[in-house]
Design a protein around this motif. Structure first.
Motif, PDB file in Angstrom:
ATOM      1  N   LEU A   9     -63.560 -51.928 105.341  1.00 34.63           N
ATOM      2  CA  LEU A   9     -62.598 -52.464 106.212  1.00 34.63           C
ATOM      3  C   LEU A   9     -62.771 -53.864 106.162  1.00 34.63           C
ATOM      4  O   LEU A   9     -61.518 -54.758 106.080  1.00 34.63           O
ATOM      5  N   SER A  10     -63.682 -54.611 105.721  1.00 34.62           N
ATOM      6  CA  SER A  10     -63.685 -55.961 105.589  1.00 34.62           C
ATOM      7  C   SER A  10     -64.998 -56.529 104.808  1.00 34.62           C
ATOM      8  O   SER A  10     -65.988 -55.527 104.395  1.00 34.62           O
ATOM      9  N   TYR A  11     -64.946 -57.612 104.015  1.00 35.00           N
ATOM     10  CA  TYR A  11     -66.047 -58.107 103.436  1.00 35.00           C
ATOM     11  C   TYR A  11     -66.204 -59.695 103.507  1.00 35.00           C
ATOM     12  O   TYR A  11     -64.979 -60.033 103.333  1.00 35.00           O
ATOM     13  N   ILE A  12     -67.322 -60.188 103.504  1.00 33.37           N
ATOM     14  CA  ILE A  12     -67.468 -61.581 103.277  1.00 33.37           C
ATOM     15  C   ILE A  12     -68.483 -62.018 102.225  1.00 33.37           C
ATOM     16  O   ILE A  12     -69.571 -61.368 101.886  1.00 33.37           O
ATOM     17  N   LYS A  13     -68.336 -63.172 101.347  1.00 31.76           N
ATOM     18  CA  LYS A  13     -68.860 -63.659 100.443  1.00 31.76           C
ATOM     19  C   LYS A  13     -70.088 -64.243 100.988  1.00 31.76           C
ATOM     20  O   LYS A  13     -70.118 -64.959 102.103  1.00 31.76           O
ATOM     21  N   TYR A  14     -71.444 -63.655 100.358  1.00 30.73           N
ATOM     22  CA  TYR A  14     -72.826 -64.472 100.840  1.00 30.73           C
ATOM     23  C   TYR A  14     -73.423 -64.949  99.690  1.00 30.73           C
ATOM     24  O   TYR A  14     -73.779 -64.346  98.524  1.00 30.73           O
ATOM     25  N   GLU A  16     -73.561 -67.027  96.288  1.00 24.87           N
ATOM     26  CA  GLU A  16     -73.015 -67.221  95.112  1.00 24.87           C
ATOM     27  C   GLU A  16     -72.390 -65.849  94.560  1.00 24.87           C
ATOM     28  O   GLU A  16     -71.206 -65.909  94.346  1.00 24.87           O
ATOM     29  N   ASN A  17     -73.223 -64.980  94.645  1.00 24.95           N
ATOM     30  CA  ASN A  17     -72.674 -63.612  93.869  1.00 24.95           C
ATOM     31  C   ASN A  17     -72.858 -62.487  94.753  1.00 24.95           C
ATOM     32  O   ASN A  17     -72.513 -61.480  94.375  1.00 24.95           O
ATOM     33  N   ASP A  18     -73.284 -62.675  96.120  1.00 25.76           N
ATOM     34  CA  ASP A  18     -73.550 -61.621  96.729  1.00 25.76           C
ATOM     35  C   ASP A  18     -72.440 -61.217  98.082  1.00 25.76           C
ATOM     36  O   ASP A  18     -71.369 -62.074  98.279  1.00 25.76           O
ATOM     37  N   ALA A  19     -72.015 -60.183  98.851  1.00 30.01           N
ATOM     38  CA  ALA A  19     -71.441 -60.223  99.750  1.00 30.01           C
ATOM     39  C   ALA A  19     -71.803 -59.041 100.704  1.00 30.01           C
ATOM     40  O   ALA A  19     -72.770 -58.264 100.466  1.00 30.01           O
ATOM     41  N   VAL A  20     -71.546 -59.216 101.887  1.00 30.23           N
ATOM     42  CA  VAL A  20     -71.645 -58.210 102.763  1.00 30.23           C
ATOM     43  C   VAL A  20     -70.340 -57.273 103.364  1.00 30.23           C
ATOM     44  O   VAL A  20     -69.162 -58.159 103.563  1.00 30.23           O
ATOM     45  N   LEU A  21     -70.500 -55.929 103.095  1.00 30.66           N
ATOM     46  CA  LEU A  21     -69.435 -55.115 103.367  1.00 30.66           C
ATOM     47  C   LEU A  21     -69.365 -54.740 104.928  1.00 30.66           C
ATOM     48  O   LEU A  21     -70.359 -54.002 105.303  1.00 30.66           O
ATOM     49  N   HIS A  22     -68.308 -54.610 105.582  1.00 32.32           N
ATOM     50  CA  HIS A  22     -68.158 -53.733 106.864  1.00 32.32           C
ATOM     51  C   HIS A  22     -67.367 -52.503 106.611  1.00 32.32           C
ATOM     52  O   HIS A  22     -66.370 -52.785 106.100  1.00 32.32           O
ATOM     53  N   CYS A  23     -67.855 -51.326 106.850  1.00 33.04           N
ATOM     54  CA  CYS A  23     -67.402 -50.210 106.557  1.00 33.04           C
ATOM     55  C   CYS A  23     -67.219 -49.167 107.669  1.00 33.04           C
ATOM     56  O   CYS A  23     -68.132 -49.325 108.549  1.00 33.04           O
ATOM     57  N   PHE A  24     -66.391 -48.308 107.887  1.00 32.48           N
ATOM     58  CA  PHE A  24     -66.510 -47.303 108.706  1.00 32.48           C
ATOM     59  C   PHE A  24     -66.940 -45.897 107.843  1.00 32.48           C
ATOM     60  O   PHE A  24     -66.042 -45.565 107.001  1.00 32.48           O
ATOM     61  N   THR A  25     -67.912 -45.466 108.059  1.00 35.32           N
ATOM     62  CA  THR A  25     -68.559 -44.466 107.265  1.00 35.32           C
ATOM     63  C   THR A  25     -68.465 -42.840 107.998  1.00 35.32           C
ATOM     64  O   THR A  25     -68.511 -42.780 109.255  1.00 35.32           O
ATOM     65  N   GLU A  26     -68.562 -42.047 107.280  1.00 34.34           N
ATOM     66  CA  GLU A  26     -68.508 -40.516 107.743  1.00 34.34           C
ATOM     67  C   GLU A  26     -69.730 -40.139 108.363  1.00 34.34           C
ATOM     68  O   GLU A  26     -69.460 -39.401 109.570  1.00 34.34           O
ATOM     69  N   GLU A  27     -70.899 -40.487 108.164  1.00 31.59           N
ATOM     70  CA  GLU A  27     -72.156 -40.089 108.963  1.00 31.59           C
ATOM     71  C   GLU A  27     -72.554 -41.170 109.985  1.00 31.59           C
ATOM     72  O   GLU A  27     -73.225 -40.421 110.920  1.00 31.59           O
ATOM     73  N   GLN A 100     -62.145 -55.164 113.781  1.00 30.00           N
ATOM     74  CA  GLN A 100     -62.134 -55.818 115.057  1.00 30.00           C
ATOM     75  C   GLN A 100     -62.516 -54.868 116.281  1.00 30.00           C
ATOM     76  O   GLN A 100     -63.173 -55.412 117.255  1.00 30.00           O
ATOM     77  N   ASN A 101     -62.081 -53.693 116.046  1.00 34.01           N
ATOM     78  CA  ASN A 101     -62.179 -52.818 117.512  1.00 34.01           C
ATOM     79  C   ASN A 101     -63.009 -51.746 117.147  1.00 34.01           C
ATOM     80  O   ASN A 101     -63.172 -50.787 118.082  1.00 34.01           O
ATOM     81  N   LEU A 102     -63.685 -51.483 115.976  1.00 31.55           N
ATOM     82  CA  LEU A 102     -64.595 -50.137 115.826  1.00 31.55           C
ATOM     83  C   LEU A 102     -66.092 -50.660 115.638  1.00 31.55           C
ATOM     84  O   LEU A 102     -66.866 -49.845 115.331  1.00 31.55           O
ATOM     85  N   HIS A 210     -56.398 -50.662 128.108  1.00 29.74           N
ATOM     86  CA  HIS A 210     -57.236 -49.502 128.030  1.00 29.74           C
ATOM     87  C   HIS A 210     -58.569 -49.479 127.290  1.00 29.74           C
ATOM     88  O   HIS A 210     -59.422 -48.749 127.364  1.00 29.74           O
ATOM     89  N   ILE A 211     -58.413 -50.446 126.251  1.00 27.51           N
ATOM     90  CA  ILE A 211     -59.882 -50.509 125.459  1.00 27.51           C
ATOM     91  C   ILE A 211     -60.442 -51.916 125.679  1.00 27.51           C
ATOM     92  O   ILE A 211     -59.829 -52.819 125.546  1.00 27.51           O
ATOM     93  N   THR A 212     -61.777 -51.780 126.046  1.00 31.20           N
ATOM     94  CA  THR A 212     -62.571 -53.134 126.549  1.00 31.20           C
ATOM     95  C   THR A 212     -62.797 -53.937 125.294  1.00 31.20           C
ATOM     96  O   THR A 212     -63.038 -53.359 124.225  1.00 31.20           O
ATOM     97  N   ASP A 213     -62.510 -55.132 125.561  1.00 34.58           N
ATOM     98  CA  ASP A 213     -62.836 -56.273 124.632  1.00 34.58           C
ATOM     99  C   ASP A 213     -61.735 -56.035 123.385  1.00 34.58           C
ATOM    100  O   ASP A 213     -62.272 -56.349 122.491  1.00 34.58           O
ATOM    101  N   PHE A 214     -60.522 -55.681 123.482  1.00 33.33           N
ATOM    102  CA  PHE A 214     -59.568 -55.446 122.625  1.00 33.33           C
ATOM    103  C   PHE A 214     -59.104 -56.690 121.956  1.00 33.33           C
ATOM    104  O   PHE A 214     -58.892 -57.679 122.748  1.00 33.33           O
ATOM    105  N   LYS A 215     -59.131 -56.753 120.718  1.00 35.57           N
ATOM    106  CA  LYS A 215     -58.632 -57.952 119.861  1.00 35.57           C
ATOM    107  C   LYS A 215     -57.546 -57.659 119.071  1.00 35.57           C
ATOM    108  O   LYS A 215     -57.213 -56.648 118.378  1.00 35.57           O
ATOM    109  N   THR A 216     -56.192 -58.357 119.377  1.00 33.75           N
ATOM    110  CA  THR A 216     -55.170 -58.137 118.676  1.00 33.75           C
ATOM    111  C   THR A 216     -55.330 -58.559 117.287  1.00 33.75           C
ATOM    112  O   THR A 216     -55.880 -59.629 116.797  1.00 33.75           O
ATOM    113  N   PRO A 217     -54.975 -57.560 116.229  1.00 34.31           N
ATOM    114  CA  PRO A 217     -55.332 -58.160 114.928  1.00 34.31           C
ATOM    115  C   PRO A 217     -54.740 -59.212 114.476  1.00 34.31           C
ATOM    116  O   PRO A 217     -53.483 -59.703 114.610  1.00 34.31           O
ATOM    117  N   THR A 218     -55.364 -60.258 113.524  1.00 32.38           N
ATOM    118  CA  THR A 218     -54.788 -61.504 113.415  1.00 32.38           C
ATOM    119  C   THR A 218     -53.485 -61.348 112.285  1.00 32.38           C
ATOM    120  O   THR A 218     -52.920 -62.401 112.023  1.00 32.38           O
TER     121      THR A 218
END
Length: 228
Positions: A9-14, A16-27, A100-102, A210-218
């Motif tokens: 879904l998104s990722y941010i650099k951490y 110099e060389n690393d990153a944190v990935l945000h994902c929606f997974t099957e399990e 933002q919403n999951l 209808h969705i609590t704390d819903f955020k409009t996509p930037t």
């Protein structure tokens, strides 16, 4: 070590060389993973970090209360949707929306399958698939409008009435809502360009009700401009 299929879904650099990935997974639903060395000069896999790419992640065992570290990852399926500017804008909009919403969504196979179906529609250049996808998510979450004989959707009550209750929910826009909600395969429905912007705006208004704390996509402004 275990493995996991998931959509990026998104990722941010951490650092110099690393990153944190945000994902929606099957399990496990929404998850964040630490990925070491992805930005190292010789690492060619950073080019694979595209929104809504489907990966298989091999994960190291979790130690303590931190986030799991990816030992390796592979692209499950490659596609050409990122080469098409319209598809690309839809991908960024939906990944932004989901990121933002999951964030509090646990395992949900129906949402995961819905994402696979949505990507398949994009691969076939269905540039309106995001409109249907957003309604499908409402249905999965159990807050989609209730169908009745009214001509105007009331976004606050989630029912159709005989009188206009919100300026965005005209009879034309409400008719599109009904068509998508009734259809066995809503992805075949075409929303005329005249109504596309107002329809997407109406969907986001409904989410706010209808969705609590819903955020409009930037990225909303970008996708609206692309489809003007």
């Amino acid at each position: 070590m275990n493995s996991q299929n998931g959509f990026l879904l998104s990722y941010i650099k951490y650092g110099e060389n690393d990153a944190v990935l945000h994902c929606f997974t099957e399990e496990d639903g929404f998850q964040s993973y630490f990925l070491k060395g992805i930005y190292a000069k010789r690492n060619k896999k950073k080019a694979l970090l595209l929104p809504l790419s489907k990966f298989n992640f091999s994960l190291n065992p979790l130690k303590g209360n931190g986030i799991q570290t990816i030992s390796k990852f592979e692209l499950v399926k490659s596609n050409d949707i990122y080469m098409d500017i319209k598809c690309n804008s839809v991908v960024f909009f939906i990944s932004d929306f989901l990121n933002q919403n999951l964030k509090h969504e646990n395992k949900n196979p129906t949402i995961f399958f819905c994402l696979e179906e949505f990507i398949d529609e994009l691969e076939h250049q269905n540039y309106q698939s995001h409109l249907v996808f957003l309604i499908k998510i409402l249905k999965i979450q159990g807050v989609a409008p209730l169908l009745n004989e009214g001509n105007f959707l009331d976004p606050e009550t989630g029912t159709f009435s005989q009188e206009l209750t919100h300026q965005l929910f005209s009879e034309d826009i409400s008719t599109i809502w009904k068509a998508i909600l009734y259809a066995e395969n809503p992805y075949v429905i075409k929303v005329h360009s005249t109504f596309r912007k107002d329809f997407l705006d109406s969907v986001l208004v409904y989410y706010h009700y209808h969705i609590t704390d819903f955020k409009t996509p930037t990225s909303l402004e970008v996708i609206q401009q692309i489809f003007e």
